[in-house]
Design a protein around this motif. Structure first.
Motif: not given
Length: 704
Positions: A442, A444, A471, A481, A638
């Motif tokens: 992941l 962000e 994301v 998150g 997420t």
């Protein structure tokens, strides 16, 4: 044959070419064309052998997702595979790119297989909650063995051509041009008088009846057990077992029925959603409006765990990296942190010393910021303190070249405030990596107020190069998150205060599908991090809000921070990563309850999950309401890739759809009676229930 399938001749060899860009998906026209090609090959006495190959960048890579959810059109894929296998001339599958799912099943229907050395094969249907349905469970075990075949199917992994050759899936690797080598292979078969060799008749991967039974039982006890919560793996074993004692026709019907039984199950819906949500996460407005800036050389500020992980991720992506630390000792430690990752790879045989050396040649350690003057992107990964980060960005503003993107790896802090330390806020973004950054997928990508579209697009380009799942997140405390995490951590803390055992909560979450419970996760991350955040935010806390740290603070006051100190919610013996319940916790909890005037009550497993998920989804709805996330599926991505949410449940927002938003709202209304501030339902959720909408409806509108 059709526009998507053509048949050409090279002497006695027929070349059947699939041309259905971009990935030669096995849509209706392709399936019909392959059957027609086999009919023509059988009818033409001048043809002595045939080759099936893909045009463009890949062999057929699987089913056509454009046909998902539509009425099936004949011929079914298992019928196509059977027709290829029944062809009276030897048929060679010539594989390049990726032969996945139906693509591999088509090639298993062929009699022989050759592949480009960089090609990959696999049966990844499990990733969308189903199983092979066109002969994969029948043919693959016969050449690769039951255990190996199940490993490939249950993991969903892609098998490189060299390994596929070792497993017997391939007969040879191409040495020059794939089509030329396939023709050479065909001519050899013709010269030898070799006829068709049906994969469904082969047995070299199998043992005796007793050995097969033992292997199947071992599969049920082992591989399938590891796929906790999944429905399809057990069905794969059933299909394999059935195929060993039945005809190809009957086994194909059994396999197809097993495949169909997977469709529409909750976990198939969840996995299918997760599959497409992952692919949709990079579809953001900025990527449509701008091209990324150049991205060849990056800088990383900090050589600790996070900085080293980011550096390794960048090196693995083929980028040049300059790491900067504050002094010689710190940069030496940073370099060690990077090298130990590759030393481990060498020890485990994943890389050679020469490969490690070639990678480290692209790494430059430094204690001088001016060495970043030619970097295209610079990522700050220093201590989570605003003053420290602003000082770093002020320095970077002076040394970075015009157009360089400056990124902060902050988990919570306001990136607008960080960007204000520079004269180029349009070039500042957030890149929130998850630890360990070289492993966790992941990323962000946080959008501050003044960030330019091409700077944001560069963040997404970096994610793609690093093979991470990006994301897009708006600006708020904790972004997507960690903001939602804080909410459901509070829900767990309140349940413990009110009477729930922290260990019962963790057990309920593991049963739900998480790899570990929330308290075990806190021990892994370090309880001191949350303690520090609570102290830093004390002045901003609204006194009307229930405080969530009463028990956790007392644990930290004892110097128990989790795994790093050997004690937290759990106690950890040396080398033990799982831990056992800390016997001193009960007294701390009892004391806190007494001080708070709480009479403890029991919480059922079902109520634990209802509260945990209600807090998570309700805050997710607020994140959507405020535009922090573009669409519900981004929240799902997420939590699937950053927080251990069970993939087969699709993510929290997909789970809420399947649970029923009206049921979720009813839960919130019930909990709201005891704490109107914490459990107040998001207005978006109220409105959606009134309109009869789902989060999937919002996804469709966002992607329209």
């Amino acid at each position: 044959m059709s526009e998507q399938v053509t048949l050409t001749r090279d002497g006695e060899i027929a070349v059947v070419t699939v041309n259905n860009p971009p990935v030669n998906a096995l849509g209706t026209a392709v399936r019909q064309g392959l059957v027609a090609a086999m009919e023509q090959i059988d009818a033409d006495d001048a043809i002595k052998a045939a080759i099936i190959i893909g045009e463009g960048r890949t062999y057929p890579a699987g089913a056509d997702i454009r046909e998902f959810g539509k009425p099936p059109q004949p011929p079914a894929l298992f019928e196509v595979c059977t027709r290829i296998e029944e062809t009276t001339k030897p048929v060679i599958a010539a594989i390049h790119g990726t032969a996945l799912g139906g693509g591999l099943e088509i090639s298993l229907g062929a009699h022989y297989r050759i592949a480009d050395p960089k090609g990959r094969v696999g049966l990844p249907e499990v990733l969308i909650g189903v199983m092979p349905g066109a002969g994969g469970t029948i043919r693959l075990p016969r050449i690769a063995g039951i255990g190996k075949a199940l490993d490939i199917m249950v993991s969903g992994r892609q098998v490189g051509a060299p390994e596929a050759l070792e497993l017997g899936i391939l007969d040879r690797l191409a040495e020059t041009d794939l089509l030329d080598d396939a023709k050479t292979f065909a001519r050899e078969l013709i010269a030898e008088g070799a006829g068709p060799r049906k994969t469904s008749d082969r047995t070299e991967g199998l043992g005796t009846e007793e050995e097969n039974a033992t292997a199947l039982q071992a599969a049920r006890d082992g591989i399938v057990k590891k796929a906790r919560g999944l429905y399809a793996p057990a069905k794969m074993v059933d299909s394999m077992e059935y195929s060993l004692s039945h005809s190809l026709h009957d086994a194909s019907i059994f396999e197809r029925d097993a495949f169909m039984s997977c469709l529409g199950t909750p976990q198939q819906q969840g996995l299918n959603h997760a599959f497409f949500a992952e692919r949709a996460s990079a579809k953001v407005p900025e990527n449509g409006r701008a091209q990324p800036r150049p991205l060849n050389k990056i800088g990383v500020i900090g050589g600790g765990t996070m900085g080293a992980g980011i550096t390794v991720a960048a090196l693995n992506a083929g980028l040049e990296v300059t790491m900067v630390e504050r002094n010689a000792e710190a940069i030496a430690n940073g370099q060690k942190n990077v090298e130990k990752v590759y030393d481990r790879d060498v020890t485990k045989g994943r890389k050679t010393e020469a490969q490690k050396t070639a990678i480290m040649d692209r790494y430059t350690p430094s204690t001088n910021y001016t060495d970043l003057s030619d970097a295209d992107l610079i990522i700050e990964a220093v201590f989570e303190n605003m003053d420290v980060k602003r000082e770093v960005f002020s320095t970077l503003d002076k040394v970075a070249k015009p157009g360089a993107v400056l990124a902060s790896n902050t988990s919570y802090l306001n990136i607008d405030e960080i960007a204000s330390a520079t004269a180029r806020p349009e070039s500042v973004i957030g890149l929130h990596f998850f630890s360990p950054a070289n492993i966790m997928r992941l990323l962000e990508i946080v959008i501050p107020t003044k960030a330019a579209d091409d700077a944001i697009a560069t963040g997404f380009a970096l994610a793609k190069a690093m093979k991470k799942v990006p994301v897009r997140a708006g600006l708020c405390d904790g972004f997507i998150g960690n903001r939602i995490l804080a909410k459901y951590m509070s829900a767990a803390a309140f349940m413990v205060e009110d009477g729930a055992s922290p260990y019962a909560i963790d057990a309920a979450l593991v049963k739900f599908g998480y790899p570990m419970g929330i308290h075990a996760m806190g021990d892994l991350a370090g309880l001191d991090i949350g303690w520090s955040n609570r102290k830093n935010n004390a002045a901003k806390r609204n006194n009307q809000d229930r405080y969530n740290g009463t028990i956790a603070d007392r644990i930290c006051e004892n110097g128990w921070f989790g795994q790093k100190t050997g004690k937290g919610w759990y106690v950890y013996a040396e080398g033990d990563r799982r831990g056992t319940p800390n016997p001193d916790i009960d007294a701390i909890i009892a004391s806190a309850r007494a001080d708070l005037g709480i009479t403890p009550r029991d919480f059922s497993e079902e109520e634990v999950i209802r509260r945990y998920l209600a807090a998570m989804v309700n805050e997710g709805a607020r994140v959507l309401e405020e535009g922090i996330a573009l669409k519900p599926s981004d929240i799902d991505v997420t939590f699937l890739f950053g927080y251990g949410f069970p993939r087969y449940r699709g993510g929290p927002m997909k789970y809420a759809d399947m649970y029923g938003l009206d049921n979720l709202l009813t839960d919130l209304r019930e909990f709201e009676k005891e704490d109107p501030r914490f459990w107040k339902p998001a207005q978006l959720l109220i409105d959606m229930v009134e309109r009869g909408e789902s989060f999937d409806d919002l996804n469709k509108r966002a992607m329209a």
